[in-house]
Design an enzyme around this catalytic site. Structure first.
Site, PDB file in Angstrom:
ATOM      1  N   SER A 128      52.809 100.994  42.305  1.00  0.00           N
ATOM      2  CA  SER A 128      52.506 100.776  43.719  1.00  0.00           C
ATOM      3  C   SER A 128      52.491  99.289  44.039  1.00  0.00           C
ATOM      4  CB  SER A 128      51.123 101.377  43.995  1.00  0.00           C
ATOM      5  OG  SER A 128      50.633 100.956  45.234  1.00  0.00           O
ATOM      6  N   TYR A 153      41.500 102.949  41.755  1.00  0.00           N
ATOM      7  CA  TYR A 153      42.851 103.517  41.862  1.00  0.00           C
ATOM      8  C   TYR A 153      43.900 102.448  41.535  1.00  0.00           C
ATOM      9  CZ  TYR A 153      47.310 104.804  43.823  1.00  0.00           C
ATOM     10  OH  TYR A 153      48.668 105.024  43.972  1.00  0.00           O
ATOM     11  N   LYS A 157      46.829 101.786  38.199  1.00  0.00           N
ATOM     12  CA  LYS A 157      48.270 101.484  38.234  1.00  0.00           C
ATOM     13  C   LYS A 157      48.563 100.247  37.372  1.00  0.00           C
ATOM     14  CE  LYS A 157      49.439 104.931  40.731  1.00  0.00           C
ATOM     15  NZ  LYS A 157      50.096 106.074  40.083  1.00  0.00           N
TER      16      LYS A 157
HETATM   17  P1  NAD Z   1      50.294 113.673  45.831  1.00  0.00           P
HETATM   18  O1  NAD Z   1      48.823 113.786  45.673  1.00  0.00           O
HETATM   19  O2  NAD Z   1      50.944 114.338  46.983  1.00  0.00           O
HETATM   20  O3  NAD Z   1      51.027 114.183  44.503  1.00  0.00           O
HETATM   21  C1  NAD Z   1      50.438 114.085  43.240  1.00  0.00           C
HETATM   22  C2  NAD Z   1      50.492 115.466  42.606  1.00  0.00           C
HETATM   23  O4  NAD Z   1      49.941 115.392  41.281  1.00  0.00           O
HETATM   24  C3  NAD Z   1      49.704 116.525  43.343  1.00  0.00           C
HETATM   25  O5  NAD Z   1      50.523 117.656  43.549  1.00  0.00           O
HETATM   26  C4  NAD Z   1      48.531 116.868  42.424  1.00  0.00           C
HETATM   27  O6  NAD Z   1      48.154 118.213  42.531  1.00  0.00           O
HETATM   28  C5  NAD Z   1      49.124 116.526  41.077  1.00  0.00           C
HETATM   29  N1  NAD Z   1      48.168 116.139  40.029  1.00  0.00           N
HETATM   30  C6  NAD Z   1      47.182 115.209  40.090  1.00  0.00           C
HETATM   31  N2  NAD Z   1      46.559 115.112  38.915  1.00  0.00           N
HETATM   32  C7  NAD Z   1      47.170 115.992  38.073  1.00  0.00           C
HETATM   33  C8  NAD Z   1      46.971 116.360  36.715  1.00  0.00           C
HETATM   34  N3  NAD Z   1      46.006 115.818  35.970  1.00  0.00           N
HETATM   35  N4  NAD Z   1      47.778 117.305  36.174  1.00  0.00           N
HETATM   36  C9  NAD Z   1      48.748 117.890  36.927  1.00  0.00           C
HETATM   37  N5  NAD Z   1      48.982 117.580  38.207  1.00  0.00           N
HETATM   38  C10 NAD Z   1      48.197 116.642  38.782  1.00  0.00           C
HETATM   39  O7  NAD Z   1      50.658 112.109  45.816  1.00  0.00           O
HETATM   40  P2  NAD Z   1      52.010 111.355  46.166  1.00  0.00           P
HETATM   41  O8  NAD Z   1      51.800 110.596  47.418  1.00  0.00           O
HETATM   42  O9  NAD Z   1      53.156 112.260  46.041  1.00  0.00           O
HETATM   43  O10 NAD Z   1      52.023 110.284  44.997  1.00  0.00           O
HETATM   44  C11 NAD Z   1      52.753 110.483  43.810  1.00  0.00           C
HETATM   45  C12 NAD Z   1      52.561 109.285  42.901  1.00  0.00           C
HETATM   46  O11 NAD Z   1      53.002 108.104  43.563  1.00  0.00           O
HETATM   47  C13 NAD Z   1      51.108 109.038  42.496  1.00  0.00           C
HETATM   48  O12 NAD Z   1      51.097 108.581  41.165  1.00  0.00           O
HETATM   49  C14 NAD Z   1      50.680 107.931  43.423  1.00  0.00           C
HETATM   50  O13 NAD Z   1      49.646 107.159  42.876  1.00  0.00           O
HETATM   51  C15 NAD Z   1      51.963 107.132  43.553  1.00  0.00           C
HETATM   52  N6  NAD Z   1      52.052 106.327  44.773  1.00  0.00           N
HETATM   53  C16 NAD Z   1      51.901 106.928  45.996  1.00  0.00           C
HETATM   54  C17 NAD Z   1      51.972 106.167  47.161  1.00  0.00           C
HETATM   55  C18 NAD Z   1      51.757 106.796  48.499  1.00  0.00           C
HETATM   56  O14 NAD Z   1      51.489 106.068  49.452  1.00  0.00           O
HETATM   57  N7  NAD Z   1      51.884 108.097  48.661  1.00  0.00           N
HETATM   58  C19 NAD Z   1      52.243 104.790  47.074  1.00  0.00           C
HETATM   59  C20 NAD Z   1      52.409 104.220  45.806  1.00  0.00           C
HETATM   60  C21 NAD Z   1      52.314 104.994  44.671  1.00  0.00           C
HETATM   61  C1  WQD Z   2      48.646 101.284  56.613  1.00  0.00           C
HETATM   62  C2  WQD Z   2      48.179 100.418  57.779  1.00  0.00           C
HETATM   63  C3  WQD Z   2      45.791 100.335  58.052  1.00  0.00           C
HETATM   64  C4  WQD Z   2      45.137 104.464  59.133  1.00  0.00           C
HETATM   65  C5  WQD Z   2      47.659 102.688  50.885  1.00  0.00           C
HETATM   66  C6  WQD Z   2      47.108 102.365  49.528  1.00  0.00           C
HETATM   67  C7  WQD Z   2      48.154 101.760  48.662  1.00  0.00           C
HETATM   68  C8  WQD Z   2      49.400 102.622  48.616  1.00  0.00           C
HETATM   69  C9  WQD Z   2      49.864 102.994  49.977  1.00  0.00           C
HETATM   70  C10 WQD Z   2      49.296 104.105  46.732  1.00  0.00           C
HETATM   71  C11 WQD Z   2      46.953  99.565  57.425  1.00  0.00           C
HETATM   72  C12 WQD Z   2      46.451 100.975  59.237  1.00  0.00           C
HETATM   73  C13 WQD Z   2      45.738 103.280  58.771  1.00  0.00           C
HETATM   74  C14 WQD Z   2      44.568 104.573  60.424  1.00  0.00           C
HETATM   75  C15 WQD Z   2      45.272 102.334  60.897  1.00  0.00           C
HETATM   76  N1  WQD Z   2      49.152 103.868  47.963  1.00  0.00           N
HETATM   77  N2  WQD Z   2      45.802 102.235  59.634  1.00  0.00           N
HETATM   78  N3  WQD Z   2      44.664 103.508  61.258  1.00  0.00           N
HETATM   79  O1  WQD Z   2      46.469 100.817  53.203  1.00  0.00           O
HETATM   80  O2  WQD Z   2      48.889 100.076  53.285  1.00  0.00           O
HETATM   81  O3  WQD Z   2      48.146 101.514  51.480  1.00  0.00           O
HETATM   82  O4  WQD Z   2      48.777 103.566  50.718  1.00  0.00           O
HETATM   83  O5  WQD Z   2      49.553 103.388  45.836  1.00  0.00           O
HETATM   84  O6  WQD Z   2      47.612 101.588  47.394  1.00  0.00           O
HETATM   85  O7  WQD Z   2      46.040 101.445  49.693  1.00  0.00           O
HETATM   86  O8  WQD Z   2      48.321 102.467  53.765  1.00  0.00           O
HETATM   87  O9  WQD Z   2      48.640 104.180  55.477  1.00  0.00           O
HETATM   88  O10 WQD Z   2      46.294 103.644  54.715  1.00  0.00           O
HETATM   89  O11 WQD Z   2      47.531 101.993  56.100  1.00  0.00           O
HETATM   90  O12 WQD Z   2      45.323 101.388  61.698  1.00  0.00           O
HETATM   91  O13 WQD Z   2      43.988 105.602  60.783  1.00  0.00           O
HETATM   92  O14 WQD Z   2      47.758 101.285  58.841  1.00  0.00           O
HETATM   93  O15 WQD Z   2      44.741  99.497  58.458  1.00  0.00           O
HETATM   94  O16 WQD Z   2      47.095  98.342  58.069  1.00  0.00           O
HETATM   95  P1  WQD Z   2      47.875 101.115  52.984  1.00  0.00           P
HETATM   96  P2  WQD Z   2      47.665 103.179  55.012  1.00  0.00           P
END
Ligand code: NAD
Ligand code: WQD
Length: 345
Positions: A128, A153, A157
């Site tokens: 991330s 969290y 990562k």
């Molecule tokens: P998500 O929660 O939709 O998907 C994660 C899935 O993993 C879920 O279906 C959950 O049930 C499953 N899971 C969790 N722990 C588990 C375990 N111990 N065994 C089996 N299954 C398990 O999340 P996402 O948004 O699709 O994110 C996927 C990956 O990408 C995560 O590692 C997350 O940290 C990373 N990531 C997400 C974002 C984002 O903004 N969505 C940004 C950066 C990184």
């Molecule tokens: C985006 C912008 C908020 C909600 C998070 C995790 C990061 C990564 C991505 C996994 C910010 C603003 C939000 C609302 C708002 N995930 N906002 N009103 O914070 O960039 O990142 O998701 O790795 O680790 O921290 O994403 O979608 O929460 O916010 O104004 O109701 O929207 O302040 O500026 P963020 P977000």
């Protein structure tokens, strides 16, 4: 001819499900393992409707090494892993740090251990942009310093990246591609799969679409006094299908030994920073739907601005995030409408 078998952990989740679609479209065989802690098994129906193929599915917890051994016994042909499985709510991780360390790190360590035993060639890891914290300058390249994590969290990562590096440097017989996602948004254009957050959404787009459809009264825009061009926070919003496509390229790269490097790290973003207000405007323009919002105080811990320099991924992977933001907003809205149609939201 069918390509190799890929294990997708967390494959019924948001990014995982979109990636399974792209993998299957590219000819890969897919086995999903998910404990359904943050997703629903119906996602498999959506994947099948889009691709015509139902992926293999094992309901199991990746932290359960016995269950994972059983999975590899059942599917001995697995050649690559994409590890999405993790807990991902930043706020919750502040309240329940052990849950986050245990789930995210034990999952990864189990996979790394089994890869060595079972001859798996490579693992793609979901990292991330959170590892960059508040960057010193934008756009952020992969060389930007890693900042001290501000949540358990985020720390998982950073530690995960280190674990992968240490294990491979110690001579493990596999490769890894670490992908640092910026802000994934949108849904599959078919509206068959998308993001389904539990409870009140913490992230911007699901909150915005739920407000637009009337589930929430108004969107709180957190802060309008940032030192940015319009005073709002800036992010790099990347379409989830573009993001999914990068995983297919990463898998191919590892399995076909296209690189001599054993570990590679790529930023996955568009290269364009958009402010929160610009995103709201894009949504309204693209869908014709108004979003009631109010300006609220800053949210604690928010980064002021961060967007990717995706040049390295563009050049080396031959990949770009090409979906226009208006299309992404339309897909997010179509998905919200589908949830309403199904009586879910
Ligand atoms: P998500 O929660 O939709 O998907 C994660 C899935 O993993 C879920 O279906 C959950 O049930 C499953 N899971 C969790 N722990 C588990 C375990 N111990 N065994 C089996 N299954 C398990 O999340 P996402 O948004 O699709 O994110 C996927 C990956 O990408 C995560 O590692 C997350 O940290 C990373 N990531 C997400 C974002 C984002 O903004 N969505 C940004 C950066 C990184
Ligand atoms: C985006 C912008 C908020 C909600 C998070 C995790 C990061 C990564 C991505 C996994 C910010 C603003 C939000 C609302 C708002 N995930 N906002 N009103 O914070 O960039 O990142 O998701 O790795 O680790 O921290 O994403 O979608 O929460 O916010 O104004 O109701 O929207 O302040 O500026 P963020 P977000």
């Amino acid at each position: 001819m069918k390509k190799e078998m890929i294990l997708v952990t967390g494959g019924t989740g948001y990014i995982g499900s979109h990636t399974v679609v792209e993998l299957q479209n590219a000819g890969y065989q897919v086995v999903i393992v998910d404990n359904l802690s943050n997703s629903n098994v119906d996602v498999l129906d959506g994947i099948e409707r889009i691709t015509g193929t139902r992926p293999e599915f094992v309901e199991a917890d990746c932290t359960d090494i016995v269950a994972m051994r059983g999975l590899f016994d059942k599917y001995p042909d697995i050649k690559g892993i994409i590890n999405f499985a993790a807990s991902k709510a930043v706020g919750e991780s502040m309240q329940k740090p052990l849950l986050y360390y245990r789930n995210n790190l034990n999952t990864l360590m189990n996979l790394l251990e089994l890869m060595g035993e079972r001859g798996v060639k490579g693992i793609v890891f979901s990292s991330s942009c959170t590892v960059y914290g508040e960057p010193d300058c934008n756009p952020v390249t992969e060389e930007a310093p890693i900042k001290k994590a501000t949540s358990p969290y985020g720390n998982t990562k950073q530690i995960s990246e280190e674990i992968i590096t240490d294990v491979i440097n110690a001579g493990a017989p596999f490769k890894s591609v670490i992908l640092r996602y910026f802000n994934p948004v949108g849904a599959h254009p078919s509206a068959e799969i998308g993001e389904l957050p539990n409870g009140v959404p913490q992230n911007l787009i699901p909150y915005l679409t739920q407000t637009a459809i009337g589930v929430r009264k108004e969107l709180s825009v957190f802060g309008n006094d940032y030192n940015t061009r319009d005073g709002y926070c800036i992010r790099d919003f990347i379409d989830v299908v573009d993001l999914a496509r990068a995983h297919v390229i990463a898998v191919e790269r590892m399995l076909e030994d296209k690189s001599d490097e054993k570990i590679e790290i790529f930023n996955l973003g568009t290269g364009n920073g958009l402010s929160v207000m610009e995103l709201i405007e894009a949504f309204e323009r693209a869908t014709g739907v108004k979003v009631p919002y109010k300006i609220a105080p800053r949210r604690a811990g928010d980064i002021e601005q961060v967007w990717a320099d995706p040049k390295y991924a563009n050049e080396v992977l031959g990949w770009t995030a090409s979906t226009p933001i208006d299309d992404t907003m339309r897909s997010a809205w179509a998905w919200q409408l589908k949830l309403r149609e199904r009586g879910i939201m």
